[in-house]
Scaffold this active site. Sequence first.
Site, mmCIF file in Angstrom:
data_model
loop_
_atom_site.group_PDB
_atom_site.id
_atom_site.type_symbol
_atom_site.label_atom_id
_atom_site.label_comp_id
_atom_site.label_asym_id
_atom_site.label_seq_id
_atom_site.Cartn_x
_atom_site.Cartn_y
_atom_site.Cartn_z
ATOM 1 N N ALA A 1 -20.715 27.550 39.088
ATOM 2 C CA ALA A 1 -20.928 27.031 37.732
ATOM 3 C C ALA A 1 -22.102 26.061 37.701
ATOM 4 O O ALA A 1 -22.960 26.126 36.811
ATOM 5 C CB ALA A 1 -19.659 26.355 37.221
ATOM 6 N N TYR A 2 -22.152 25.162 38.669
ATOM 7 C CA TYR A 2 -23.241 24.188 38.738
ATOM 8 C C TYR A 2 -24.580 24.892 38.960
ATOM 9 O O TYR A 2 -25.568 24.636 38.253
ATOM 10 C CB TYR A 2 -22.968 23.194 39.867
ATOM 11 C CG TYR A 2 -24.062 22.187 40.104
ATOM 12 C CD1 TYR A 2 -24.307 21.173 39.185
ATOM 13 C CD2 TYR A 2 -24.845 22.240 41.253
ATOM 14 C CE1 TYR A 2 -25.313 20.230 39.407
ATOM 15 C CE2 TYR A 2 -25.843 21.308 41.489
ATOM 16 C CZ TYR A 2 -26.073 20.309 40.562
ATOM 17 O OH TYR A 2 -27.070 19.384 40.791
ATOM 18 N N ALA A 3 -24.620 25.815 39.914
ATOM 19 C CA ALA A 3 -25.860 26.529 40.198
ATOM 20 C C ALA A 3 -26.305 27.355 38.997
ATOM 21 O O ALA A 3 -27.506 27.472 38.729
ATOM 22 C CB ALA A 3 -25.684 27.416 41.431
ATOM 23 N N THR B 1 -25.958 26.588 35.875
ATOM 24 C CA THR B 1 -26.636 25.703 34.923
ATOM 25 C C THR B 1 -28.047 25.386 35.388
ATOM 26 O O THR B 1 -28.970 25.263 34.585
ATOM 27 C CB THR B 1 -25.867 24.386 34.686
ATOM 28 O OG1 THR B 1 -25.839 23.588 35.882
ATOM 29 C CG2 THR B 1 -24.439 24.639 34.225
ATOM 30 N N LYS B 2 -28.223 25.264 36.698
ATOM 31 C CA LYS B 2 -29.549 24.934 37.206
ATOM 32 C C LYS B 2 -30.469 26.159 37.192
ATOM 33 O O LYS B 2 -31.694 26.023 37.092
ATOM 34 C CB LYS B 2 -29.439 24.338 38.617
ATOM 35 C CG LYS B 2 -28.723 22.987 38.645
ATOM 36 C CD LYS B 2 -29.399 21.958 37.736
ATOM 37 C CE LYS B 2 -28.831 20.564 37.933
ATOM 38 N NZ LYS B 2 -29.550 19.538 37.153
#
Length: 241
Positions: A149-151, A153-154
């Site tokens: 999820a974090y990756a 967004t990036k």
Amino acid sequence: MARVAIVTGGSRGIGRESAERLASDGFAVVVVYGGNKDEAQAAVDAITGRGGQAIAAQADVADEQAVAAVFDTAEKTFGGVDVVVHAAGIMYLAPVAELDLDRLDRLHRTNIRGTFVVDQQAARRVRDGGAIINFSTSVLGLALPGYAAYAATKGAVEAVTLVLARELRGRDITVNAVAPGPTATALFLDGKDEATIAGMAAQPPLERLGTPSDIAEVVSFLAGPARWVNGQVLRANGGIV
């Protein structure tokens, strides 16, 4: 007249180190914080204590009116905006099968919408000859379990960065993203045991974690002398990928 930088996430970690570095480079700095006024004021005091110029400004980066107000403040206080460093972001880790979707929505709001809102104001208001610097992550290339999820967004941050660089043709404004590897910040260290941290520190050929000052060095480069680096993602990770 000093050049002027807005630094989101400027009250702690990489953002604060970047704010202090830009101030030492001669920029007047607007330290943008989300919730911790005391930490933001400490960053301002550290800069002014060394003879630099800085003020603090509160904003939720996903709130377009709040972000516009930060740019208003920078223009009224220092005369304009030359560099925007968008370091604010949040991180939740969990496997895809287990992530709470409310957390996915919060990641999207802060990391994707927040980047778009800050970049939108920057595209409208950064003076010709300036620089816009976003933050991605080297996790995008490493594809570590738990970081989907974090990756994601990036990945969106990188897409916005590369398109915006081309949209600003004719204005002599560079748009780049910095993608740190494992860096010893509170955001990174939170929730990790010593063995995990030691394992990640051993990954780069340089055999250590990055430091906020390592990343601030890259920000300083992109904000100042790096006029021919544009539309790029600079992976500052000691050589992991």
